[in-house]
Design a protein around this motif. Sequence first.
Motif, PDB file in Angstrom:
ATOM      1  N   ALA A 159      37.709  32.607  33.700  1.00  0.00           N
ATOM      2  CA  ALA A 159      36.853  31.932  34.655  1.00  0.00           C
ATOM      3  C   ALA A 159      37.036  31.317  35.380  1.00  0.00           C
ATOM      4  O   ALA A 159      36.728  31.032  36.742  1.00  0.00           O
ATOM      5  N   LEU A 160      37.934  30.007  35.040  1.00  0.00           N
ATOM      6  CA  LEU A 160      38.321  28.867  35.883  1.00  0.00           C
ATOM      7  C   LEU A 160      39.385  29.670  37.000  1.00  0.00           C
ATOM      8  O   LEU A 160      39.119  29.243  37.976  1.00  0.00           O
ATOM      9  N   LEU A 161      40.149  30.474  36.802  1.00  0.00           N
ATOM     10  CA  LEU A 161      40.925  31.088  37.703  1.00  0.00           C
ATOM     11  C   LEU A 161      40.444  31.905  38.712  1.00  0.00           C
ATOM     12  O   LEU A 161      40.715  31.991  39.813  1.00  0.00           O
ATOM     13  N   CYS A 162      39.163  32.674  38.004  1.00  0.00           N
ATOM     14  CA  CYS A 162      38.410  33.403  39.048  1.00  0.00           C
ATOM     15  C   CYS A 162      37.848  32.692  40.372  1.00  0.00           C
ATOM     16  O   CYS A 162      37.143  33.217  41.202  1.00  0.00           O
ATOM     17  N   LEU A 163      37.480  31.307  40.108  1.00  0.00           N
ATOM     18  CA  LEU A 163      36.874  30.314  41.056  1.00  0.00           C
ATOM     19  C   LEU A 163      37.935  30.465  42.241  1.00  0.00           C
ATOM     20  O   LEU A 163      36.997  30.318  43.367  1.00  0.00           O
ATOM     21  N   THR A 164      39.063  30.488  42.403  1.00  0.00           N
ATOM     22  CA  THR A 164      39.728  30.447  43.253  1.00  0.00           C
ATOM     23  C   THR A 164      40.268  32.015  44.013  1.00  0.00           C
ATOM     24  O   THR A 164      40.151  32.913  43.146  1.00  0.00           O
ATOM     25  N   ILE A 165      40.354  31.758  45.312  1.00  0.00           N
ATOM     26  CA  ILE A 165      40.643  33.372  45.893  1.00  0.00           C
ATOM     27  C   ILE A 165      42.132  33.624  45.194  1.00  0.00           C
ATOM     28  O   ILE A 165      42.188  34.899  44.870  1.00  0.00           O
ATOM     29  N   ILE A 166      42.981  32.659  45.109  1.00  0.00           N
ATOM     30  CA  ILE A 166      44.331  33.044  44.605  1.00  0.00           C
ATOM     31  C   ILE A 166      44.399  33.775  43.419  1.00  0.00           C
ATOM     32  O   ILE A 166      44.963  34.539  42.755  1.00  0.00           O
ATOM     33  N   GLY A 167      43.547  33.238  42.316  1.00  0.00           N
ATOM     34  CA  GLY A 167      43.589  33.371  40.972  1.00  0.00           C
ATOM     35  C   GLY A 167      42.391  34.678  40.458  1.00  0.00           C
ATOM     36  O   GLY A 167      42.213  34.660  39.061  1.00  0.00           O
ATOM     37  N   ILE A 168      41.972  35.394  41.585  1.00  0.00           N
ATOM     38  CA  ILE A 168      41.023  36.174  41.087  1.00  0.00           C
ATOM     39  C   ILE A 168      41.504  37.546  40.117  1.00  0.00           C
ATOM     40  O   ILE A 168      41.285  37.629  39.000  1.00  0.00           O
ATOM     41  N   LEU A 169      42.789  37.860  40.779  1.00  0.00           N
ATOM     42  CA  LEU A 169      43.425  39.087  39.863  1.00  0.00           C
ATOM     43  C   LEU A 169      43.972  38.554  38.673  1.00  0.00           C
ATOM     44  O   LEU A 169      43.919  39.288  37.815  1.00  0.00           O
ATOM     45  N   PRO A 170      44.710  37.199  38.658  1.00  0.00           N
ATOM     46  CA  PRO A 170      45.248  37.071  37.120  1.00  0.00           C
ATOM     47  C   PRO A 170      44.004  36.576  36.224  1.00  0.00           C
ATOM     48  O   PRO A 170      43.966  37.144  35.243  1.00  0.00           O
TER      49      PRO A 170
END
Length: 101
Positions: free
Chosen positions: A32-43
């Motif tokens: 969920a924290l990774l999905c907050l950033t544009i770069i981290g959506i796929l990971p």
Amino acid sequence: MEYKTVTVAKKKFGFGRIISLCVGSFIMLISALLCLTIIGILPGLGLAFFSLPFFAIAVGGARYSCPNCGHDKNFVTSGKFNDSCRRCKQNIAVDWVKNVG
């Protein structure tokens, strides 16, 4: 179709299921924290799918044998009261009993 009944022992919510729930929750929080950033959506989506088996282990369930055809690789998750056999598609009512041993 008529219902047949099978009795299944309910497993306790033990140490392994608690650890699995904690690991799944931790991985889901990181995703969920990774999905907050544009770069981290796929990971983040990949980690979210990776955490699903941990939640499935935490839910638990039991194996049973079909009373109609004898197929013994059927699985029912905790809390379900009816299921169908994978081989013969027979409707089966599930009676949960406490595991004494």
